[in-house]
Motif scaffolding. Structure first.
Motif, PDB file in Angstrom:
ATOM      1  N   LYS A   1      45.208  32.126  36.942  1.00 14.34           N
ATOM      2  CA  LYS A   1      44.589  33.331  36.386  1.00 14.34           C
ATOM      3  C   LYS A   1      43.284  33.660  37.123  1.00 14.34           C
ATOM      4  N   GLN A   2      42.460  32.625  37.345  1.00  9.86           N
ATOM      5  CA  GLN A   2      41.196  32.831  38.072  1.00  9.86           C
ATOM      6  C   GLN A   2      41.447  33.301  39.503  1.00  9.86           C
TER       7      GLN A   2
ATOM      8  N   LYS B   1      41.842  40.054  43.103  1.00 10.44           N
ATOM      9  CA  LYS B   1      41.691  41.453  42.673  1.00 10.44           C
ATOM     10  C   LYS B   1      40.293  41.974  43.021  1.00 10.44           C
ATOM     11  N   GLN B   2      39.261  41.117  42.788  1.00 11.71           N
ATOM     12  CA  GLN B   2      37.875  41.502  43.111  1.00 11.71           C
ATOM     13  C   GLN B   2      37.685  41.668  44.624  1.00 11.71           C
ATOM     14  N   GLN B   3      38.242  40.752  45.405  1.00 18.34           N
ATOM     15  CA  GLN B   3      38.134  40.827  46.856  1.00 18.34           C
ATOM     16  C   GLN B   3      38.814  42.079  47.390  1.00 18.34           C
TER      17      GLN B   3
ATOM     18  N   ALA C   1      38.309  47.398  49.676  1.00 15.73           N
ATOM     19  CA  ALA C   1      38.585  48.834  49.611  1.00 15.73           C
ATOM     20  C   ALA C   1      37.283  49.627  49.582  1.00 15.73           C
ATOM     21  N   LYS C   2      36.300  49.079  48.869  1.00 13.72           N
ATOM     22  CA  LYS C   2      34.987  49.746  48.784  1.00 13.72           C
ATOM     23  C   LYS C   2      34.304  49.794  50.148  1.00 13.72           C
TER      24      LYS C   2
END
Length: 230
Positions: A28-29, A35-37, A42-43
């Motif tokens: 899960k982690q 997902k954060q990376q 993308a940012k």
């Protein structure tokens, strides 16, 4: 009865083990981190596209010589440096890191001078007209100082008058008399016979030299004979 109890227990699900729960938590982690990376990537890609568009507009605009970006974190400043380098622009960072550090890009034909960079590093606004006037003023002052130094002639005067000091010992006309004695002859290299210390003629001088040589030779022979006899 025992068969009934055994069948009931076998039909029940086993409790999850500790390792299984830990693996689920790690998975899960991991998914959250990925997902954060992905979101961060993308940012950054979106930011890079925005910078590429801005720098392209700067290049296409003949009136723009430079462009100042707003303060931002190091990772974003690095993207600006990278895009500017690829586009052939000069990029410099100014300000205090983690406070107000920003990037400024310049077209290479309008690359900043050392004075301009110094002004930005000091947090000052650069005024090219004022800077040019100041440079001309400095050059004018420098030229005036050079001209003034040329006009001034340094004259070194002795602290005391030696002629007057030694007048009683040498006499007032001692220098004049010495100058007359040292007056050069009209013909260079010619020295009158009365000024020569040696008053002998050339023939007499040669004869004296020959006599000295003969005397020395005789003395050497006598001395050699006495040494051999001893």
């Amino acid at each position: 009865m025992s068969d009934l109890l055994g069948s009931i227990l076998s039909s029940m699900e086993k409790p999850p083990s500790v390792n299984s729960e830990r693996n689920k938590l790690l998975q899960k982690q991991k998914k959250i981190l990925e997902k954060q990376q992905a979101a961060q990537k993308a940012k950054l890609n979106s930011f890079r596209e925005k910078i590429e568009k801005t720098i392209n507009e700067i290049i296409q605009d003949p009136l723009k010589q430079n462009y100042k970006f707003s303060p931002m974190d190091k990772v974003y400043r690095n993207i600006i440096h990278d895009v500017a380098d690829i586009a052939g622009l000069c990029a410099y960072a100014f300000g205090e890191d983690e406070v107000d550090r920003y990037v400024m890009v310049f077209k290479k034909e309008y690359a900043p001078s050392e004075d301009e960079l110094k002004a930005y590093r000091n947090g000052e606004e650069w005024d090219p007209v004022k800077a040019k006037e100041l440079a001309l003023q400095k050059e004018k002052i420098k030229l005036e100082e050079v001209e003034e130094s040329k006009k001034k002639k340094v004259e070194v005067e002795p602290t005391s008058n030696y002629a007057a000091k030694y007048e009683k010992l040498l006499g007032r006309d001692a220098g004049i008399a010495a100058a007359k004695i040292a007056t050069p002859n009209k013909q260079f290299g010619f020295v009158p016979s009365e000024q020569k210390k040696d008053q002998r003629s050339i023939e007499q001088t040669l004869a004296d030299i020959q006599a000295k040589k003969k005397l020395k030779k005789t003395h050497d022979v006598v001395e050699g004979a006495s040494v051999s006899s001893s």
